[in-house]
Structure formats: C-alpha cells, structure tokens
Design a protein around this motif. Structure first.
Motif, mmCIF file in Angstrom:
data_model
loop_
_atom_site.group_PDB
_atom_site.id
_atom_site.type_symbol
_atom_site.label_atom_id
_atom_site.label_comp_id
_atom_site.label_asym_id
_atom_site.label_seq_id
_atom_site.Cartn_x
_atom_site.Cartn_y
_atom_site.Cartn_z
ATOM 1 N N LEU A 235 29.722 48.009 58.349
ATOM 2 C CA LEU A 235 30.919 47.187 58.174
ATOM 3 C C LEU A 235 31.079 46.192 59.318
ATOM 4 C CD1 LEU A 235 33.386 49.915 56.868
ATOM 5 C CD2 LEU A 235 32.674 47.868 55.618
ATOM 6 N N VAL A 236 30.760 46.630 60.536
ATOM 7 C CA VAL A 236 30.829 45.718 61.686
ATOM 8 C C VAL A 236 29.839 44.571 61.507
ATOM 9 C CG1 VAL A 236 30.367 45.510 64.163
ATOM 10 C CG2 VAL A 236 31.713 47.430 63.313
ATOM 11 N N THR A 237 28.636 44.883 61.003
ATOM 12 C CA THR A 237 27.656 43.829 60.729
ATOM 13 C C THR A 237 28.161 42.886 59.648
ATOM 14 O OG1 THR A 237 25.863 45.357 61.301
ATOM 15 C CG2 THR A 237 25.254 43.375 60.095
ATOM 16 N N MET A 238 28.825 43.437 58.634
ATOM 17 C CA MET A 238 29.394 42.601 57.572
ATOM 18 C C MET A 238 30.410 41.611 58.135
ATOM 19 S SD MET A 238 28.102 43.282 54.588
ATOM 20 C CE MET A 238 29.351 42.558 53.555
ATOM 21 N N ILE A 239 31.230 42.060 59.079
ATOM 22 C CA ILE A 239 32.239 41.169 59.653
ATOM 23 C C ILE A 239 31.572 40.117 60.542
ATOM 24 C CG2 ILE A 239 34.323 41.063 61.055
ATOM 25 C CD1 ILE A 239 34.569 42.400 58.276
ATOM 26 N N LYS A 240 30.443 40.468 61.174
ATOM 27 C CA LYS A 240 29.695 39.459 61.928
ATOM 28 C C LYS A 240 29.180 38.367 60.996
ATOM 29 C CE LYS A 240 28.184 42.510 65.695
ATOM 30 N NZ LYS A 240 27.013 43.172 66.333
ATOM 31 N N LEU A 241 28.700 38.766 59.830
ATOM 32 C CA LEU A 241 28.269 37.786 58.834
ATOM 33 C C LEU A 241 29.462 36.962 58.346
ATOM 34 C CD1 LEU A 241 25.773 39.957 56.732
ATOM 35 C CD2 LEU A 241 25.210 38.201 58.421
ATOM 36 N N PHE A 242 30.598 37.619 58.168
ATOM 37 C CA PHE A 242 31.817 36.910 57.771
ATOM 38 C C PHE A 242 32.159 35.800 58.760
ATOM 39 C CE2 PHE A 242 36.226 36.847 59.285
ATOM 40 C CZ PHE A 242 36.860 36.200 58.227
ATOM 41 N N GLY A 243 31.862 36.037 60.055
ATOM 42 C CA GLY A 243 32.179 35.049 61.074
ATOM 43 C C GLY A 243 31.478 33.716 60.871
ATOM 44 N N TYR A 244 30.377 33.700 60.101
ATOM 45 C CA TYR A 244 29.653 32.452 59.856
ATOM 46 C C TYR A 244 30.226 31.659 58.679
ATOM 47 C CZ TYR A 244 26.074 34.423 62.936
ATOM 48 O OH TYR A 244 25.403 34.948 64.010
ATOM 49 N N LEU A 245 31.139 32.264 57.923
ATOM 50 C CA LEU A 245 31.687 31.579 56.748
ATOM 51 C C LEU A 245 32.589 30.426 57.161
ATOM 52 C CD1 LEU A 245 32.693 34.646 54.543
ATOM 53 C CD2 LEU A 245 30.729 33.146 54.201
ATOM 54 N N ASP A 246 32.530 29.345 56.399
ATOM 55 C CA ASP A 246 33.488 28.253 56.589
ATOM 56 C C ASP A 246 34.809 28.575 55.900
ATOM 57 O OD1 ASP A 246 31.769 26.723 58.088
ATOM 58 O OD2 ASP A 246 31.010 25.575 56.388
ATOM 59 N N ASP A 247 34.732 29.103 54.680
ATOM 60 C CA ASP A 247 35.938 29.379 53.896
ATOM 61 C C ASP A 247 36.375 30.828 54.093
ATOM 62 O OD1 ASP A 247 35.943 26.785 52.892
ATOM 63 O OD2 ASP A 247 34.570 27.327 51.279
ATOM 64 N N LYS A 248 36.856 31.113 55.283
ATOM 65 C CA LYS A 248 37.286 32.479 55.587
ATOM 66 C C LYS A 248 38.532 32.866 54.794
ATOM 67 C CE LYS A 248 35.383 32.642 60.297
ATOM 68 N NZ LYS A 248 34.687 31.350 60.266
ATOM 69 N N ASP A 249 39.320 31.886 54.405
ATOM 70 C CA ASP A 249 40.535 32.198 53.662
ATOM 71 C C ASP A 249 40.210 32.732 52.263
ATOM 72 O OD1 ASP A 249 39.527 29.672 52.992
ATOM 73 O OD2 ASP A 249 41.481 28.936 52.349
ATOM 74 N N ILE A 250 39.075 32.306 51.680
ATOM 75 C CA ILE A 250 38.679 32.843 50.373
ATOM 76 C C ILE A 250 38.290 34.315 50.515
ATOM 77 C CG2 ILE A 250 36.998 32.669 48.503
ATOM 78 C CD1 ILE A 250 36.882 29.698 48.949
ATOM 79 N N PHE A 251 37.570 34.645 51.589
ATOM 80 C CA PHE A 251 37.255 36.051 51.864
ATOM 81 C C PHE A 251 38.545 36.845 52.016
ATOM 82 C CE2 PHE A 251 36.847 39.560 54.807
ATOM 83 C CZ PHE A 251 35.706 40.223 54.386
ATOM 84 N N GLN A 252 39.494 36.321 52.768
ATOM 85 C CA GLN A 252 40.764 37.023 52.978
ATOM 86 C C GLN A 252 41.470 37.292 51.653
ATOM 87 O OE1 GLN A 252 44.103 34.767 54.245
ATOM 88 N NE2 GLN A 252 44.836 36.326 55.679
ATOM 89 N N LYS A 253 41.495 36.291 50.775
ATOM 90 C CA LYS A 253 42.165 36.445 49.483
ATOM 91 C C LYS A 253 41.475 37.516 48.648
ATOM 92 C CE LYS A 253 44.972 33.965 48.297
ATOM 93 N NZ LYS A 253 46.440 34.017 48.429
ATOM 94 N N CYS A 254 40.138 37.456 48.560
ATOM 95 C CA CYS A 254 39.396 38.430 47.753
ATOM 96 C C CYS A 254 39.461 39.830 48.362
ATOM 97 C CB CYS A 254 37.938 37.987 47.616
ATOM 98 S SG CYS A 254 37.719 36.424 46.734
ATOM 99 N N TYR A 255 39.335 39.904 49.689
ATOM 100 C CA TYR A 255 39.341 41.214 50.340
ATOM 101 C C TYR A 255 40.711 41.874 50.240
ATOM 102 C CZ TYR A 255 38.790 44.884 53.799
ATOM 103 O OH TYR A 255 38.750 46.106 54.411
#
Length: 563
Positions: A235-255
C-alpha cells in the motif's frame, strides 16, 4: 623519469624558505610528470579504444584511474593530485565521451549494471559529465516501461491486478538500480521520477487514478495469506505511485467512494491499514486532501459506542425494542454516497417499530439532529422456513422487501411488488433477478427481456448445502449518466477549489496582474490537479460576479481584492 617520496620532499623543501614554497617543486617535478602522463595516456587510450570492446575499455580506464591516484599519493605532493589526474581523465574519458554516451543505453538494455556504474563513476569526474547519462536513463525507463505495459491483455478480468503488479515490479527494479549503481544521485532520481510521472499519466483504457484507487480497494478488502506488513508495504508503494499522478483529485474521488462502500459493508481488512493509507496521503497532499477520509473512519469508531448505547436503551424499552437492528450514523458531507437510489422504499411494517425506536433514542441523545435513511445501503439477516429445512439468509433491504411480499401469497407480479415496495423499475428488476438467480424465487419469463410482465413465485423446492447463505447484492453497471454525474462532480470540485485558491492569493496580494494571478493559481493547484487556463479565467469571472475581486477601471488586466 624516476623519482620517489624523498625526491618529492626534497624539491618541496628547496622552496620552503621562499614566498612560493611549491614553485621549485612545480617546475622541477610536477610539470614534467604531467607532461609525461599526458603523452603516455594519449597513446594508450587511442590503442585501447581501437582494440577493446567498450566494456573492457571503461574497466581499464577505471583501473588506470585508481592506479594513477595511488601513484600520486605515494610520490607527489597532495596539491598535484587533481592536476596529474586531469590529463588521464581527458585522454581516456573526455576524448571518447561520445562513444561512451552512445553505448550507455545499450548497457542499460543488456542489464550490464556494473558497467553502467563504472561509466557513472568515471564521468562524475567530468564537469556536467553525467547529465547526458541522466537524460538517457529517463528515456530508457520511459520506453521500457511503456513497452512492457503495452503487452498486457486489457480484456482480462484481472487486468487491474496484473497492471499494478507490473508497475510495482518496474518501480522496484529501477529504484534498486538508482540506489545500488547510481548512489541515489539526485539527478538520476529526478530522471527516474520524470519517467514514472510520464508513465503514470499516460492515457490507458482505464484512467490511471481510478485504476490505482480500485487496486487499493482490492487490497483493503481481500483476505489473503499475505502478512499485514506485506500488505502495508504494498500500500505504501501504491501511494508512492499515486504521487506521480497529475489528477490526484480523481484518485481521491474514486478512493473515497470505494472506502465508503468498504466501511459501510464492514468489508475492510483492517482499520490500521486504512489509517496507513490516509497517513501516507496526508504526507503527500496535506490535511485538506484526507479530511473526509479521516472523518469516515472516525464515524465508524463513534458508531461502536453509539450502537452499544442503543442496545442498552432498546433492552430497557417498554415495548421490547422491536426487531434487533444496528445503525451507522454517517456525517453529512463526509461520505460520498453519490449512487443514491431513486426508489422511495415503502418500509415493511415489521421494521417500523424498530425504526421509530431508534429515531427516538437518537433524538434523545442528540437534540437538533435529523436522520436521513439510506435504504439502498441497508442489509438484513432473515430466516426462511418454507423449504425442507430452515435457512438463514443475508441480503439487502430491497431483497427483503421483495421477499416479504410472498409471506401472504405464493406468487406476485412485478407490478404488484412495485406497488407494495415502492421500488422503481430498474431497482426492482435487478433485485428480483438476484433472487431468481440464487433459486429462492422463480420467474415465468426472462427478466432481461420482458420484466414488466413477469410473474414471480416462491421456489418450494429450494435446496442448498449451506444453511447460512449470502445473497449477492445486485450490482448495476455504471451507466453513462452516472459517469457524467461523476465527471461533473469532479469538475465542480475543481471549480470551487480554484475559486478558493484565487481568493486566497488575492487576499494576500491585494492587487495582481492577470498573468501573475493565473501563474500563481496554477502553481498552487498543480499538487492536486493540472488546472486548465480556460477554467481559471471562468473562475475569475465568477468571483468578479460574486464581488470577491474587481477589475481596475483604467487597467483591465489588474485585479483588486474586495475586502
């Protein structure tokens, strides 16, 4: 020319009483040493590059560099060290840099990491010598990752897990290379980050933010043999990958939507792991980004105490408290319950007393609060007696409402059930079909073709090896309208966020030119998503209409904050 430590020291001592104590040493010894060194390595490097493969050439250059360095330490004054090594570096490395740069990518492809390490250590001694290596490294990672990810089968039902597994394997592999062979050089780490930022923002058949959010949901739901530590690391690795996303707000909405469903269904593997994800997101994006996620976990914790109080209260109730029930009281605004049902369920009469008792209990405990019930998220445990043996069923409240229609009659049409339950056509059809599929009900016609004319009846011959049965809840496919609603919700959130950013900037600056305001807004919004300039302009116009800011009367490109 031969010399020794004593000759070196003697040359230094000859000038020890002068204003320039090393002048004699430099003229008598150092200059000749440097000249002979340059001549020797010029000839040897030309012969070596012509006769040896590049891998052996760089190894020989590395060996010569170490030998020459040791020789300088043994025979020369420390001030001569860099001067003597420079001609050797020039002849062996700088003169053949183009060949070394050209073969660096080939070594990466062939996974000759040790040779890459040697090239890196050699070019570190050349000013800006590793910059071309960093560019090659970035391009190589980007192309290799895209090529490997493109081979995945996007029609596979397991594509999300396969894609993320491949992504994590690539991330771990190149992270190890950066650490082991490039000593976590900031330039190479930056090249690695740029490559993965490009990969994580590529357009694939599933939006990357949504894909990562869905995989996190799978990890936090799944019961596996993996230890809690292994899941946490993933999960920590997943969040590191999340850090590279431009559209973090879409991740937030889906998550947040997936997390809400997970917590309501009591399907989370561990609240500690839920908190780990929230903590990692908070480190990257700040407290505002995870405020609602944290509130959802807090609600679940508070409901444990609330339900304990309710059980005590209902046990002392004069009417016996009705049917056993527990409730989840969720904070309005914190839970993204976007898929609200259009049905206005007519609550079965046997549940009304429990509902009224809970409402009385809650209003007694919290004055001034209003409860809104979400029946489409509710569940029920039911005992079924009509078959040859007794079964205990776990189902949704919609499924229960449909089944209760058969308590007084053995068969009902869908239109009759609709009148008794209040379910709209889509919800009713999906609910009835789930009960027919599991064998509890029978239908005289296919519910996919002519559901309105279907006649349902109880299956008196129902049998199952298990006495406790969980009836799968109907899971409607997300419609185009729901996708549009989600996209609109994301767009609205972005618009409100940009307006807040613009007001905050203008409040601190008081007045600002248009280009400067747009630039600062983009800078502040980028950690969350890549804002569109056209959207920023629309937000500025809306704030002018709302009288938060105003244009200067003489300079239309100048804005002022309205206190």
């Amino acid at each position: 020319m031969c010399t020794g430590r004593h000759g070196n020291q003697g040359a230094v001592e000859l000038g020890s009483e002068t204003k320039e104590p090393l002048l004699v040493y430099q003229k008598l010894l150092e200059a000749a040493w440097i000249f002979r060194t340059r001549s020797y390595y010029e000839q040897e490097a030309k012969q070596a590059i012509a006769a040896l493969p590049l891998s052996e050439f760089i190894r020989k250059a590395h060996r010569r560099l170490e030998e020459e360095s040791a020789r300088c330490q043994r025979y020369l004054d420390p001030s001569s060290h860099d001067k003597v090594l420079h001609p050797m570096i020039t002849e062996y490395i700088i003169q053949h840099a183009d060949i070394i740069y050209a073969d660096f990518r080939t070594m990466l492809v062939k996974q000759q990491q040790q040779d890459c390490f040697i090239i890196y250590t050699l070019l570190l001694r050349v000013k800006d010598g590793v910059l071309p290596l960093q560019t090659t490294f970035e391009t190589f990672i980007t192309n290799e990752c895209r090529q490997k990810l493109s081979t995945l089968d996007w029609t596979s039902p397991k594509i999300i897990g396969e894609y993320v597994d491949s992504l994590i394997a690539l991330y771990t592999h190149y992270t190890t290379i950066c650490e082991r062979y490039f000593a976590n050089d900031p330039g190479f780490v930056a090249a690695f980050d740029k490559a993965f930022r490009a990969i994580l923002n590529d357009r694939v058949k599933i939006r990357q933010p949504e894909l990562l959010a869905r995989h996190c949901d799978q990890l936090l739901r799944r019961r596996t043999r993996d230890t809690a530590q292994a899941l946490e690391e993933r999960l920590v690795t997943m969040i590191k990958l999340f850090g590279y996303l431009d559209d973090k707000d879409i991740f937030q909405k889906c998550y947040s939507r997936a997390m809400a469903k997970r917590l309501i269904a009591d399907a989370s593997i561990s609240e500690e792991l839920e908190m780990t994800v929230i903590s990692q997101l908070r480190k990257l994006c700040g407290i505002d980004f995870v405020g609602k996620l944290h509130r959802m976990l807090t609600d679940i914790e508070l409901n444990r105490d609330l339900n304990a109080s309710w059980q005590a209260w209902s046990g002392n109730a004069s009417d016996g408290g009705g049917i056993d029930m527990t409730a989840l009281v969720l904070t309005t605004g914190a839970w993204p319950l976007l898929n609200q049902s259009q049905s206005q369920l007519i609550l079965p009469s046997m549940l009304e007393r429990s509902l009224s008792n809970y409402t009385a209990f809650y209003q007694e405990k919290f004055t001034g609060r209003k409860l809104t019930w979400f029946w489409h998220l509710s569940k029920a445990d039911v005992r079924m007696h009509h078959a040859k043996r007794r079964y205990e069923l776990s189902m949704t409240l919609y499924q229960l409402a449909v089944l209760l229609c058969f308590n007084r009659q053995s068969q009902c049409s869908l239109s009759e059930i609709r009148q008794q339950t209040g379910l709209v056509a889509g919800d009713l059809t999906r609910t009835a079909k789930s009960l027919v599929d599991c064998g509890i009900l029978r239908s005289d016609t296919a519910l996919d073709t002519e559901p309105s004319n279907a006649l349902l009846s109880i299956n008196e011959q129902f049998e199952s090896k298990r006495t406790r049965i969980k009836i799968n809840a109907p899971s409607p496919v997300e419609s185009a309208q729901e996708q549009t609603t989600t996209a609109k919700a994301i767009d609205d959130d972005r618009r409100l966020f940009l307006q807040a950013v613009i007001v905050r900037v203008m409040k601190s600056r008081r007045e600002l030119l248009h280009l400067d305001l747009v630039s600062e807004t983009i800078q502040l919004a980028t950690p969350r998503f890549n804002p569109d300039v056209a959207m920023i302009k629309r937000c500025i116009e809306q704030l002018i209409d709302k009288q938060f800011i105003e244009r200067d009367l003489t300079n239309r490109d100048l804005y002022r904050y309205v206190a």
